[in-house]
Design an enzyme around this catalytic site. Structure first.
Site, PDB file in Angstrom:
ATOM      1  N   CYS A  77       0.337 -12.613 -12.442  1.00 36.75           N
ATOM      2  CA  CYS A  77      -0.457 -12.772 -13.510  1.00 36.75           C
ATOM      3  C   CYS A  77      -1.889 -12.231 -13.312  1.00 36.75           C
ATOM      4  O   CYS A  77      -3.002 -12.939 -13.558  1.00 36.75           O
ATOM      5  CB  CYS A  77      -0.539 -14.127 -13.888  1.00 36.75           C
ATOM      6  SG  CYS A  77       1.065 -15.050 -13.929  1.00 36.75           S
ATOM      7  N   ARG A 112      -3.101  -3.081  -1.340  1.00 38.51           N
ATOM      8  CA  ARG A 112      -4.021  -1.853  -1.344  1.00 38.51           C
ATOM      9  C   ARG A 112      -4.330  -1.258  -2.724  1.00 38.51           C
ATOM     10  O   ARG A 112      -5.558  -0.902  -2.937  1.00 38.51           O
ATOM     11  CB  ARG A 112      -3.379  -0.922  -0.243  1.00 38.51           C
ATOM     12  CG  ARG A 112      -3.401  -1.522   1.161  1.00 38.51           C
ATOM     13  CD  ARG A 112      -3.264  -0.601   2.222  1.00 38.51           C
ATOM     14  NE  ARG A 112      -4.287   0.275   2.421  1.00 38.51           N
ATOM     15  CZ  ARG A 112      -4.482   1.541   1.974  1.00 38.51           C
ATOM     16  NH1 ARG A 112      -3.599   2.062   1.318  1.00 38.51           N
ATOM     17  NH2 ARG A 112      -5.549   2.255   2.142  1.00 38.51           N
ATOM     18  N   GLY A 121     -10.165   5.344  12.714  1.00 37.78           N
ATOM     19  CA  GLY A 121     -10.308   5.800  11.405  1.00 37.78           C
ATOM     20  C   GLY A 121      -9.451   7.275  11.214  1.00 37.78           C
ATOM     21  O   GLY A 121      -9.845   7.777  10.227  1.00 37.78           O
ATOM     22  N   GLU A 169      -9.929   3.638  18.936  1.00 40.15           N
ATOM     23  CA  GLU A 169      -9.203   2.475  18.247  1.00 40.15           C
ATOM     24  C   GLU A 169      -8.558   2.701  17.036  1.00 40.15           C
ATOM     25  O   GLU A 169      -9.144   2.253  15.854  1.00 40.15           O
ATOM     26  CB  GLU A 169     -10.607   1.406  18.023  1.00 40.15           C
ATOM     27  CG  GLU A 169     -11.373   1.154  19.100  1.00 40.15           C
ATOM     28  CD  GLU A 169     -12.823   0.502  18.333  1.00 40.15           C
ATOM     29  OE1 GLU A 169     -12.936   0.425  17.381  1.00 40.15           O
ATOM     30  OE2 GLU A 169     -13.700   0.074  19.364  1.00 40.15           O
ATOM     31  N   PRO A 170      -7.548   3.400  17.181  1.00 43.49           N
ATOM     32  CA  PRO A 170      -6.846   3.768  15.818  1.00 43.49           C
ATOM     33  C   PRO A 170      -5.766   2.599  15.436  1.00 43.49           C
ATOM     34  O   PRO A 170      -5.328   2.046  16.215  1.00 43.49           O
ATOM     35  CB  PRO A 170      -5.970   4.836  16.343  1.00 43.49           C
ATOM     36  CG  PRO A 170      -5.794   4.563  17.911  1.00 43.49           C
ATOM     37  CD  PRO A 170      -6.872   3.880  18.023  1.00 43.49           C
ATOM     38  N   GLY A 171      -5.884   2.374  14.106  1.00 47.95           N
ATOM     39  CA  GLY A 171      -5.113   1.566  13.646  1.00 47.95           C
ATOM     40  C   GLY A 171      -4.033   2.059  12.691  1.00 47.95           C
ATOM     41  O   GLY A 171      -2.769   2.318  12.933  1.00 47.95           O
ATOM     42  N   TYR A 180      -8.110  -1.434  -3.355  1.00 48.45           N
ATOM     43  CA  TYR A 180      -8.680   0.067  -3.159  1.00 48.45           C
ATOM     44  C   TYR A 180      -8.390   1.158  -4.111  1.00 48.45           C
ATOM     45  O   TYR A 180      -8.719   2.408  -3.882  1.00 48.45           O
ATOM     46  CB  TYR A 180      -8.313   0.447  -1.863  1.00 48.45           C
ATOM     47  CG  TYR A 180      -8.513  -0.339  -0.589  1.00 48.45           C
ATOM     48  CD1 TYR A 180      -9.823  -0.764  -0.391  1.00 48.45           C
ATOM     49  CD2 TYR A 180      -7.685  -0.986   0.033  1.00 48.45           C
ATOM     50  CE1 TYR A 180      -9.957  -1.691   0.828  1.00 48.45           C
ATOM     51  CE2 TYR A 180      -7.496  -1.845   0.972  1.00 48.45           C
ATOM     52  CZ  TYR A 180      -8.951  -2.299   1.413  1.00 48.45           C
ATOM     53  OH  TYR A 180      -8.986  -3.228   2.394  1.00 48.45           O
TER      54      TYR A 180
END
Ligand code: LLP
Length: 434
Positions: A356, A326, A238, A287-289, A330
């Site tokens: 489209c 993204r 996160g 758990e970093p992504g 978002y």
């Protein structure tokens, strides 16, 4: 910190000019910096070095085999969410026994496969899953290592689609019932209660929600350690990254400057959390992504047309929402810079793709240097949740991916051939007879 910068007016990734990559490999093109991946991993790993710890890279953010291999070589473990991801770890030469298996919907087959590979822990998200893991493990005459995911009901203050730690979300077990579930799990013979897990959301730009969540669950974690001898506490991923002025953030100077005071650096994260975590005397998992892969990648695109309507200046590029979803999904911000630096007065522009859908845009009304057909643009901070979320919508092939290392580069995914998009499809037999 990252390794995209201008050198003599040309956008570079480490020691390689983006223009030279375009010439060889075309566009749209994902370009990753190996050094950025390694440095981000190391920086976080070092910041939490005073703890017994294991960084498990959340490979959902970028699971290219080369990215996995780079991080495995740097010493990373992995956070996987499917059999496919675990198979990727193995295919890339990573260690499945340093991998945790998360996700709300693990199938019996996935559990069986992961258990066979000796995963470090299953992060359990429901009572039914606990029962299923126990059953599968019993069938294999094994004990499955598990950690229950606590939902601490803390608002991470991030985008609604990427917040996970409140009771509005499908994730984890409500804080109030976790203890009861451990008591139940302790009675299931084929489970080894190895740890406890939590993840409150993604792209957090402040340390306070992490701190609040950890403070809230600590008494419970201590109790679980006492009662069941758990060995680890995973505080999830996160950690947010800088999307705005991402290019400026590449310079070391920037890290030390005044603006960086409010940026969540690994050092600030560690400084706030270490005092809480150290006394637990447990192994701490991260758990970093995005923190590791986000600013390590850019999506390079060609300007195909510039279209001026009465109101707007549309820059139509050859990348689209199928390559980087993204912004459409978002409303997220990606800095857009020209591959060859341009002066002049900025023009308010909408950068859009050819798909489209009105949602197929990368930015709206953003002041950008004036560009024309044949110019190239780079969408920065696209290393996390970029390529992995891409699709072949509108029958557009998946893009090529390049890994840069110093002055070297390698194609780490070839551009999909158009015919391969429908390779696994067929025409129903009865249709052929018509
Ligand atoms: N651990 C768990 C249990 C997770 O669900 C996630 C992300 C992570 C770790 C890694 O989070 P990170 O360190 O990358 O923030 N597609 C969205 C992000 C989805 C995040 C899903 N879970 C985006 O593009 O912003």
């Amino acid at each position: 910190m990252h390794d995209f910068h201008y050198g003599q007016g040309q956008l570079m990734c480490e020691g390689v000019s983006i223009a030279s990559l375009i010439k060889k490999h075309g566009t749209p093109l994902y370009v990753y910096s190996q050094n950025t991946l390694t440095q981000h991993f190391k920086r976080l790993d070092q910041a939490i070095a005073p703890l017994d710890h294991m960084v498990c890279y959340a490979m959902k953010s970028n699971s290219n085999l080369s990215v996995i291999r780079t991080l495995a070589d740097a010493g990373s473990g992995f956070d996987v969410v499917s059999e496919g991801e675990l198979r990727r770890v193995i295919a890339a030469g990573g260690d499945p026994t340093r991998s945790v298996f998360a996700g709300v919907g693990k199938t019996a087959q996935e559990i069986q496969y992961a258990l066979k590979q000796g995963v470090y822990s299953f992060n359990v998200e429901s009572e039914a899953e606990l029962e299923r893991i126990n059953k599968v493990a019993a069938g294999m005459k094994r004990k499955a290592p598990i950690a229950i995911r606590i939902n601490p009901n803390i608002d991470a203050g991030t985008h609604a689609k990427i917040t996970t730690g409140t009771y509005e979300n499908k994730f984890g077990i409500a804080f109030e019932v976790v203890e009861k579930l451990y008591a139940h799990a302790a009675k299931l013979k084929n489970l080894h209660l190895r740890g406890v897990q939590m993840h409150i959301g993604s792209q957090l730009t402040e340390v306070t929600p992490f701190k609040k969540a950890i403070e809230k669950v600590i008494p419970l974690v201590e109790k679980l350690k006492r009662l069941y001898g758990i060995e680890f506490f995973s505080i999830g991923g996160g950690i947010g990254i800088v999307y705005k002025q991402a290019l400026a953030s590449g310079s070391e100077r920037w890290w030390g400057s005044k603006e960086s005071k409010n940026i969540l650096t690994p050092e600030l994260y560690a400084k706030a959390l270490l005092p809480l975590l150290k006394p637990l005397n447990l192994r701490i998992l991260l758990e970093p992504g995005r923190f590791i892969s986000g600013n390590a990648g850019a999506l390079i695109s060609r300007v195909e047309y510039v279209k001026r309507t009465g109101k707007k200046n549309f820059v139509i590029v050859d990348a689209a929402m199928n390559d980087l979803i993204r912004p459409a999904f978002y409303d997220s911000f990606h800095e857009i810079v020209p591959v060859s630096a341009k002066g002049g007065k900025p023009v308010s522009s909408d950068v859009v793709g050819p798909i489209c859908e009105s949602g197929d845009y990368f930015c709206k009304d953003r002041p950008l240097p004036k560009v024309g057909e044949g110019d190239y643009l780079a969408l920065l901070s696209a290393g996390a949740y970029g390529s992995v979320m891409s699709s072949t919508y509108n029958s557009r092939p998946l893009t090529a991916e390049i890994l840069v290392h110093g002055k070297k580069h390698a194609v780490v995914r070839t551009r999909q051939k158009i015919e391969d998009i429908w390779r696994d499809e067929s025409i129903a037999p009865w249709a052929r007879n018509i």
